[in-house]
Design an enzyme around this catalytic site. Structure first.
Site, PDB file in Angstrom:
ATOM      1  N   ASN A 271      -9.128   0.821   7.244  1.00 56.19           N
ATOM      2  CA  ASN A 271      -8.897   1.283   5.887  1.00 56.19           C
ATOM      3  C   ASN A 271      -8.053   2.555   5.941  1.00 56.19           C
ATOM      4  O   ASN A 271      -8.075   3.283   6.941  1.00 56.19           O
ATOM      5  CB  ASN A 271     -10.218   1.561   5.156  1.00 56.19           C
ATOM      6  CG  ASN A 271     -10.943   0.282   4.798  1.00 56.19           C
ATOM      7  OD1 ASN A 271     -10.380  -0.617   4.188  1.00 56.19           O
ATOM      8  ND2 ASN A 271     -12.210   0.183   5.187  1.00 56.19           N
ATOM      9  N   HIS A 272      -7.322   2.818   4.886  1.00 62.56           N
ATOM     10  CA  HIS A 272      -6.437   3.974   4.878  1.00 62.56           C
ATOM     11  C   HIS A 272      -7.249   5.270   4.888  1.00 62.56           C
ATOM     12  O   HIS A 272      -8.386   5.325   4.409  1.00 62.56           O
ATOM     13  CB  HIS A 272      -5.523   3.948   3.654  1.00 62.56           C
ATOM     14  CG  HIS A 272      -4.532   2.822   3.684  1.00 62.56           C
ATOM     15  ND1 HIS A 272      -3.482   2.776   4.567  1.00 62.56           N
ATOM     16  CD2 HIS A 272      -4.433   1.689   2.931  1.00 62.56           C
ATOM     17  CE1 HIS A 272      -2.773   1.675   4.365  1.00 62.56           C
ATOM     18  NE2 HIS A 272      -3.339   0.998   3.384  1.00 62.56           N
ATOM     19  N   SER A 273      -6.641   6.304   5.432  1.00 66.56           N
ATOM     20  CA  SER A 273      -7.280   7.622   5.442  1.00 66.56           C
ATOM     21  C   SER A 273      -7.567   8.071   4.017  1.00 66.56           C
ATOM     22  O   SER A 273      -6.792   7.796   3.092  1.00 66.56           O
ATOM     23  CB  SER A 273      -6.372   8.647   6.124  1.00 66.56           C
ATOM     24  OG  SER A 273      -6.139   8.314   7.469  1.00 66.56           O
TER      25      SER A 273
END
Length: 627
Positions: A271-273
């Site tokens: 998942n994106h930061s």
């Protein structure tokens, strides 16, 4: 009438039964009033990165529990749950993929639970779905009971344990197939089938290391003195060998991108930061932008070599820009015009492609210069010095807007996520600083991304990671990719190509590290995918240069690997990406099952594998979508 021995027996039984009852009841707790849904009902709505939290309050005063997440930079704590006297309250809202600290508040006093009611029962990025119960007894003491879910990485390890041996056996089988022709019991394997032209040449096309096509008129009777003049115009490059490593890198990026978009198995690193920093999910889109620039350098150079006029090339570039941008708008998949999102992934690719292509058409020389001068070793840069200046000017404009633009509600140079928790909400509407401010001016807040990655943890509003200001640094990243392509076109041997790619990778990686000062938070310009910050773009360019060099060495130079299976989606990237976005949420690419890492990983991996299989099938029937 009861006899004396019966009476004695009954009295003895009463005494024996009373003793354990009295012993147990002396330590029993009164039943609490439940003021929320039951734990079983809440578990049905639980995701893999959440836990059910219950506060059992045996005191007669109101109590509340607040939570602070360590990954929420400069955030104050937030209310998790509150319970009146002698009640039990359960809720969903405790995120287990972040380390957290709990604090208990009641009667105006705060007791830190980090030691007595340790939050370390949940390790960072692990656990879940699970339950956490905190019981506050009448004497003020505190008890903690945590039940974690199964270890989340076991399904991922099992999947790798299947894929790696299978890949090894597949590679060995392919190698054997290429060596078995003399036995005449298996057909030859067409290695060159993987190297067709970038916009979809058929497998029947002849592809050699140097492919030329001689015009139909005969050159046998040309006079010797005219041969040197006329021969170059009669023999022109027709088809260049497709770079397998570039297709593989594109396909690898696309495969991971689809896996991330489908959910990434629920794992935090897919998942994106949340804001600053990097995860695996943050790598693939900038790699795609870099590859876009590399492919643009090859295709535009091919058009120049064919003698195509710059005006005709410009029309092709504009046509591709319009198709990419329009396709991106269609993939937003909504009919609500009041909240229709304008920016997007394909829109960003279209703008990046248009930017680097215009620089090439306006300022790139039509032929290789400085071949015999002192600048010959770096002529891929010297020949395009005007474009380098323009690209650096784009970076300068990004810096000026980012750090000097005046926003009436926000301080200059603001790079934080804002929200109600940072700095006690003083900059709640300042998400992204100048980048968010410009997007709201151009698109309005109703037409940008409504659920950014920072919204859940920082409690922010709308913000678009593919906004207008980030397009400047995105064009710069695509330009660095174009430079990688020019290295390929300028230098014919493997060694100078590899050396230059590796040097560029180390240089730009060092620039990005220096800009962020080697820190996730608090650096001069933090690495941030949401902002497409300068440090993020340079670090991503560095990794892309190095990864391209590694793949080129393995696939094109040494031919140790054909790039399968990633090469197949890499050759049909637009169709695969558009199809994966359109059919996301439809069976068999997705289905609804109980929330667990095993189920999510099986679902998301199946979706990705199906698209790889589809891409391979399209390759076998010579079907390629070009724009």
């Amino acid at each position: 009438e009861m006899r004396a021995d019966q009476a004695v027996f009954l009295n003895l039984c009463s005494i024996l039964c009373f003793i354990p009852t009295a012993f147990c009841s002396s330590g029993s707790r009164p039943l609490l009033k439940v003021e929320s849904e039951s734990v079983d009902e809440l578990k049905k709505r639980l995701s893999v990165n959440e836990a059910v939290f219950c506060l059992n309050n045996y005191e007669k005063v109101n109590l509340s529990v607040r939570v602070a997440y360590d990954s929420c930079y400069r955030c104050s704590d937030r209310l998790l749950v509150s319970a009146s006297g002698e009640t039990t309250v359960c809720t969903i809202g405790l995120f287990t993929d972040h380390e957290f600290t709990l604090s208990l508040q009641g009667n105006g006093q705060t007791n830190n639970l980090k030691d007595s009611c340790s939050s370390n029962c949940f390790s960072k990025h692990l656990t879940g779905p699970g339950t956490l119960n905190i019981t506050v007894l009448a004497n003020g003491s505190c008890e903690v009971l945590a039940r974690e879910g199964p270890w989340p990485y076991m399904p991922l390890i099992g999947l790798l344990g299947i894929l790696l041996p299978f890949s090894l056996l597949w590679s060995i089988g392919k190698y054997v197939m290429t060596k078995c022709n003399p036995l005449r019991w298996c057909p030859p394997f067409d290695n060159e089938a993987l190297v067709k032209a970038d916009l979809g040449f058929h497998k029947s096309d002849r592809v050699d290391d140097i492919d030329t096509q001689v015009e139909s008129r005969s050159i046998v009777n040309i006079r010797d003195e005219d041969r040197q003049t006329l021969l170059p115009s009669l023999v022109r490059p027709q088809i260049r060998r497709r770079l397998r490593s570039l297709d593989t890198l594109r396909g690898l990026s696309l495969t991971i991108m689809i896996f991330v978009n489908y959910g990434g198995g629920g794992y935090w690193f897919f998942n994106h930061s949340t804001w600053n920093g990097l995860t695996v999910a943050d790598l693939v889109f900038p790699w795609f932008v870099f590859i876009l620039g590399t492919s643009a350098a090859i295709s535009l150079n091919s058009l120049d070599n064919r003698g195509t006029s710059r005006w005709r090339i410009l029309l092709k570039v504009l046509r591709r820009f319009i198709i990419l941008f329009g396709l991106g708008l269609l993939l937003n998949q909504t009919n609500e015009l009041s909240t229709y999102r304008v920016p997007g992934v394909l829109q960003r690719l279209a703008v990046s492609y248009l930017g680097v292509s215009l620089m090439h058409l306006l300022f790139a020389p039509k032929r290789d210069r400085n071949t015999d001068k002192v600048f010959a070793p770096v002529r891929e840069m010297v020949n395009h010095w005007i474009e380098w200046i323009i690209a650096l000017l784009l970076v300068l404009v990004w810096l000026l807007f980012t750090f000097l633009l005046h926003d009436p509600e926000c301080p200059r140079g603001y790079l934080d996520p804002g929200g109600v928790l940072v700095d006690r909400g003083r900059h709640a509407n300042c998400t992204g600083g100048a980048a968010g401010y410009i997007d709201k001016l151009i698109f309005t807040s109703q037409h940008i991304y409504s659920t950014p990655t920072c919204k859940e943890l920082y409690l922010t509003g709308s913000y678009d990671p593919e906004g207008a200001l980030g397009s400047l640094t995105s064009i710069f990243l695509a330009f660095l990719g174009m430079h990688a392509g020019r290295i390929l076109l300028t230098h014919t041997d493997d060694k100078p190509r590899l050396i230059r790619w590796l040097v560029c990778g180390i240089f730009w990686g060092a620039v990005g590290t220096a800009l962020c000062e080697g820190k996730q938070n608090g650096g001069l310009i933090p690495i941030n995918k949401n902002l497409w910050s300068l440090s993020f773009v340079t670090v991503m360019a560095g990794t892309a240069y190095i990864l391209l060099a590694v793949l080129y060495y393995i696939i094109d130079a040494k031919k140790l690997w054909l790039g399968a299976p990633f090469v197949y989606p890499g050759m049909n990237s637009i169709l695969v990406y558009a199809g994966s976005e359109t059919l996301a949420g439809w069976f068999p690419f997705s289905w609804h099952a109980q929330q667990s890492y095993l189920n999510l990983l099986a679902e998301d991996f199946t979706g990705v594998a199906l698209w790889v299989i589809i891409a391979y099938y399209l390759y076998t029937i010579d079907f390629f979508v070009k724009i």
